[in-house]
Motif scaffolding. Structure first.
Motif, PDB file in Angstrom:
ATOM      1  N   ARG A 217     -12.216  37.372  62.168  1.00 18.13           N
ATOM      2  CA  ARG A 217     -10.797  37.524  62.531  1.00 18.13           C
ATOM      3  C   ARG A 217     -10.034  38.231  61.425  1.00 18.13           C
ATOM      4  NH1 ARG A 217      -8.829  31.568  63.979  1.00 18.13           N
ATOM      5  NH2 ARG A 217      -6.818  32.587  63.618  1.00 18.13           N
ATOM      6  N   HIS A 218      -8.929  38.920  61.791  1.00 21.45           N
ATOM      7  CA  HIS A 218      -8.096  39.525  60.756  1.00 21.45           C
ATOM      8  C   HIS A 218      -7.067  38.485  60.273  1.00 21.45           C
ATOM      9  CE1 HIS A 218      -4.419  39.880  63.097  1.00 21.45           C
ATOM     10  NE2 HIS A 218      -5.102  40.397  64.105  1.00 21.45           N
ATOM     11  N   TYR A 248       0.097  43.814  65.726  1.00 22.63           N
ATOM     12  CA  TYR A 248      -0.518  42.467  65.753  1.00 22.63           C
ATOM     13  C   TYR A 248       0.193  41.522  66.726  1.00 22.63           C
ATOM     14  CZ  TYR A 248      -2.602  44.507  61.655  1.00 22.63           C
ATOM     15  OH  TYR A 248      -3.268  45.356  60.829  1.00 22.63           O
ATOM     16  N   THR A 250      -0.220  40.769  69.741  1.00 23.65           N
ATOM     17  CA  THR A 250      -1.041  39.910  70.611  1.00 23.65           C
ATOM     18  C   THR A 250      -2.252  39.327  69.891  1.00 23.65           C
ATOM     19  OG1 THR A 250      -2.237  41.849  71.374  1.00 23.65           O
ATOM     20  CG2 THR A 250      -0.383  41.115  72.745  1.00 23.65           C
ATOM     21  N   SER A 251      -2.259  39.415  68.547  1.00 16.29           N
ATOM     22  CA  SER A 251      -3.415  38.842  67.839  1.00 16.29           C
ATOM     23  C   SER A 251      -2.986  38.175  66.534  1.00 16.29           C
ATOM     24  CB  SER A 251      -4.453  39.933  67.554  1.00 16.29           C
ATOM     25  OG  SER A 251      -3.919  40.886  66.645  1.00 16.29           O
ATOM     26  N   ASP A 252      -1.800  37.581  66.546  1.00 16.34           N
ATOM     27  CA  ASP A 252      -1.269  36.902  65.357  1.00 16.34           C
ATOM     28  C   ASP A 252      -2.306  35.921  64.789  1.00 16.34           C
ATOM     29  OD1 ASP A 252       0.237  35.569  63.497  1.00 16.34           O
ATOM     30  OD2 ASP A 252       1.725  34.776  64.910  1.00 16.34           O
ATOM     31  N   ALA A 253      -2.574  36.030  63.489  1.00  9.96           N
ATOM     32  CA  ALA A 253      -3.581  35.157  62.849  1.00  9.96           C
ATOM     33  C   ALA A 253      -3.229  33.686  62.974  1.00  9.96           C
ATOM     34  CB  ALA A 253      -3.727  35.533  61.373  1.00  9.96           C
ATOM     35  N   PHE A 255      -1.099  32.403  65.612  1.00  8.03           N
ATOM     36  CA  PHE A 255      -0.748  32.047  67.012  1.00  8.03           C
ATOM     37  C   PHE A 255       0.744  31.775  67.244  1.00  8.03           C
ATOM     38  CE2 PHE A 255      -4.996  30.272  65.902  1.00  8.03           C
ATOM     39  CZ  PHE A 255      -5.784  31.101  66.679  1.00  8.03           C
TER      40      PHE A 255
END
Ligand code: BEZ
Ligand code: FE
Length: 328
Positions: A217-218, A248, A250-253, A255
């Motif tokens: 994951r980033h 980012y 839709t891919s927040d580390a 959530f």
């Protein structure tokens, strides 16, 4: 609760009987909520070990990981908050505790960078000292669910500098910067000058960052501004506004993004620029926050708890809005 005659004999414990015996010895605890929390924690932890056939090496690695989280933490570095955030637990706990009726402002993650030393500034003030940041005028209101302006709400606001760092991440931090407290006026308004938020990586030089890497994951958060609202009688709201179109989004580390919290930036027109002593054409963020009362949140939380526990087939009662078993 176990009486002394019911305390188990802790001998010859096995894969199959260690769980009820651990719960039973813990059941001498006088606090029913703690008794319940420990009973569920032990059940889930033991099931996890049984289901995964957890190896001794894996368990030691996990313990060392937790030691690492403690060792890297200090007054301004909260690795356990980061861990809770990247596991989705922070968002889950906030959502359980602060359910929102439709059309009210949703919550988001607090993160580890809120401080208690932000200066209280009057509306119109500049809260960023970063000359590299692109100026952003924020004009906001805070209202109740009936649309009535809320006066005297304390609002904590914080963001990163243009390099994506909170002031506490600079070892030479002097005065607080990119953070302030405002109080809403009679019309529920507050406004301030900040800078355009940027996406930034969460601290990833410690155990939480290593875990993200192993998971493929980033470690990035989309650009956002944090807000925290407080007034007696209102549900304490911790939230953030996210800039639409961020890579980012839709891919927040951690959530934290919700559709309703994604905002568009505008350009300031001549009349607004004049009224707010700002540059025409400068970046503008307008937002209306809708807050719920504490009583409404508690009612909704209780209702959700009763429904969720009934769906799980659990017979519970609520004490101080927290479930404990009907009989244990
Ligand atoms: C933040 O937005 O400040 C944040 C949230 C979770 C983890 C790290 C940073
Ligand atoms: Fe943040």
């Amino acid at each position: 609760m176990a009486t002394s005659s019911q305390i188990p004999t802790l001998l010859d414990l096995t894969i199959d009987n260690i769980t009820p015996n651990t719960i039973s010895i813990n059941s001498q605890c006088q606090n029913p909520r703690l008794r319940y929390l420990m009973s569920r924690l032990v059940t889930h932890l033991h099931d996890f070990a049984r289901e995964t056939r957890l190896s001794t090496d894996e368990w030691m690695a996990a313990l060392n990981f937790l030691v690492g989280c403690g060792q890297i933490s200090d007054d301004v570095r909260h690795e356990f908050i980061l861990l809770s955030d990247i596991l989705g637990l922070s968002l889950l706990v906030d959502s359980i505790n602060h359910p929102k009726p439709p059309a009210t402002t949703e919550g988001s993650v607090l993160g580890p960078f809120h401080t208690h030393d932000a200066p209280t500034l009057p509306s119109g003030a500049t809260m960023s000292s970063d000359p590299e940041g692109e100026p952003l005028l924020c004009i906001c209101t805070v209202k109740d669910t009936a649309g009535k302006p809320l006066e005297g709400v304390k609002i904590d606001i914080w963001e990163t500098d243009s390099g994506g760092h909170y002031d506490v991440q600079h070892s030479d931090r002097g005065e607080p910067s990119e953070r302030c407290i405002m109080v809403s006026d009679k019309e529920g308004r507050f406004w301030f000058k900040g800078i355009r938020p940027v996406s930034y990586p969460i601290p990833h030089d410690g155990p939480a960052g290593k875990l993200l890497m192993h998971l493929g994951r980033h470690c990035w958060r989309p650009a956002h501004l944090h807000f925290m609202f407080e007034k007696e009688g209102l549900d304490h709201l911790i939230t953030a506004l996210y800039m639409r179109g961020d890579p980012y989004e839709t891919s927040d580390a951690v959530f934290g993004v919700k559709q309703s919290l994604i905002v568009d930036l505008e350009k300031t027109d001549a009349a607004t620029a004049k009224e707010y002593n700002y540059t025409e054409g400068g970046l503008l963020l307008k937002h209306d926050f809708i807050l719920t009362s504490q009583a409404e949140t508690e009612r909704l939380r209780d209702e959700n708890a009763v429904k969720a526990l009934a769906a799980l087939g659990l017979r519970m009662r609520l004490v101080d809005h927290l479930p404990v078993p009907e009989v244990d």
